[in-house]
Scaffold this active site. Sequence first.
Site, short mmCIF file in Angstrom:
data_model
loop_
_atom_site.label_atom_id
_atom_site.label_comp_id
_atom_site.label_asym_id
_atom_site.label_seq_id
_atom_site.Cartn_x
_atom_site.Cartn_y
_atom_site.Cartn_z
N ASP A 59 9.52 0.84 4.60
CA ASP A 59 10.63 0.21 5.31
C ASP A 59 11.57 1.25 5.89
O ASP A 59 11.96 1.18 7.06
CB ASP A 59 11.41 -0.71 4.37
N GLY A 63 17.01 -11.53 3.14
CA GLY A 63 16.04 -12.25 2.33
C GLY A 63 14.84 -12.76 3.08
O GLY A 63 14.07 -13.56 2.56
N ALA A 64 14.64 -12.30 4.32
CA ALA A 64 13.54 -12.79 5.14
C ALA A 64 12.34 -11.85 5.13
O ALA A 64 11.37 -12.09 5.83
CB ALA A 64 14.01 -13.00 6.58
N TYR A 66 8.27 -7.74 -7.93
CA TYR A 66 7.80 -6.59 -7.16
C TYR A 66 7.58 -5.40 -8.10
O TYR A 66 6.56 -4.71 -8.02
CB TYR A 66 8.83 -6.24 -6.09
N SER A 87 13.36 -6.27 6.09
CA SER A 87 13.98 -4.97 5.78
C SER A 87 15.46 -4.89 6.11
O SER A 87 15.95 -3.88 6.61
CB SER A 87 13.24 -3.82 6.49
N SER A 117 31.99 -6.41 5.83
CA SER A 117 30.84 -6.90 6.57
C SER A 117 31.23 -8.11 7.40
O SER A 117 32.06 -8.92 6.98
CB SER A 117 29.72 -7.29 5.60
N THR A 126 0.82 -1.22 0.00
CA THR A 126 0.00 0.00 0.00
C THR A 126 0.85 1.26 0.00
O THR A 126 0.37 2.32 -0.39
CB THR A 126 -0.92 0.03 1.23
#
Length: 380
Positions: free
Chosen positions: A174, A124-125, A226, A128, A69, A37
Site C-alpha cells: 500500500d 474502510g473500503a 489480518y 488504502s 480532519s 503476497t
Amino acid sequence: MSTGDAAATTLFADTFGGAPQVVRSAPGRVNLIGEHTDYNGGPVLPFAIDDRTHVAARICSTPGLSVVSSRAPGEVVTVDAADLQPGLVSGWAAYVAGAVWALAGTGAAVPGLEVAVHSTVPIGAGLSSSAALECATLAASAMVAGVELDADTLARLAQRAENDFVGMPCGLMDQMAVTACREGSVLYFETGPGTIRHLPFDPAAEGLEVLVIDTRAHHALADGEYAERRRSCEKAAALLGVGLLNEVSDPAGALDRLDDDVLRRRARHVFTESARTREVVRMLAAGPVAPIGPLLTASHVSLRDDFEVSCRELDLAVDTALGSGALGARMTGGGFGGSAIALIPTDRASVLVDRVRSAFADAGLAAPAIRAVQPSAGLL
C-alpha cells in the site's frame, strides 16, 4: 492548486489561522492482483486512484502535534510530544501521529506541527486510506522539517508507522503504491528483492472499465484476522525452512510437506496468487488487457476458499458482476469487507451497476458505492 489542496488549506486557516507552509497529497489505491503476497515476499500489481488525501502542515511553537480532519472539522486532536509513542494515540489521529513518530525515529529534528487533513479516500473500503494518510503526512512533515525522502524510504517509514505505531502488521504494497505509482500505469512491485516496474494500463483503449464496488461492509484490518493470516504464513514458512513463503523453489512439493490443512491452504493461496500475478504482468507486457479477466476471478476464488478473507458482501458483488458480463472480478485489499473490482466492457457497465445494486437490496444489504477508476498519479 487542486480542489483537495484548497480544501485542506481552508480547513487549516479556519482551524489554526493563517496559511500552512506546505500541502502534500497521496492517493488511495486499487490492487489489480497480488493479494496477501507482499508480506510473503511476492509480487503485487496495484495502481493509484484519483481519490486523494491532502495534508496541510505548519511548524508551531508547541512541541507535539495538533491535527484536524475535514471528516470531524470541529475536533482538534492534540498530542503532546511525550505521547508520540506507540499505544498512546488512538483513532484516525494515530496514523498522523505514527507518521510523525516514524520521521522522528530517523534522527530528524521534527518540530511541533499543526496539521489539517482533507480526504476523499473512503475509510474502510480496502482502498488504502491509512497508507494515503501516512504518506501524505510524512511528505508534508519532512518538507517542513527540511528532510529529503525518496519514494522508497518514505514508503518504508509509513509502513513502520502502521506496523509499530498503529499495530497493523501490513506488508509494503500500500505504501509503495501510494508513493511510487504513475498515471496511466500499474506498479509491478516484487516485494522480495524490492524491484519496481511501471506497466502501461489503459482499459479504456479496449472499450473496458475497471469498476470498484465498495460493499460498505465493515473493514478493519487492525482487529486481528489480518494478523492471524500473516502468522499462519510465517508458521508455514518456518516449517518449510524458509524466511518467506515466496522463497520456496518447489511450491508443489512444499505443499505436500505441510500436514496442517489450514497452513497448506494459506500457503497454496500465496503460491498460486504469486504465479497469477506474474502471469498478468506477462500478459499486460505482451498485449491487451481483456485476457487477464479469468486470472482476476481465480484470485478471488483462492482468497475466498484457501485464504478465507472474503465475506458475504464481497462474494455477492463478485458473483453478480460476473453474471452481468464482467470479464473478471475479485475482492481487492486485505478482505473481511471493503471493495471488489470488476473488469467489464464499457457498454455493460450500467447493467452491472444496476444488477449489483438490486442484488444487495434483495439481500437486505446497504447499497454499495460503485464507480469507475483509472490509474492516477502517486504522491504529489
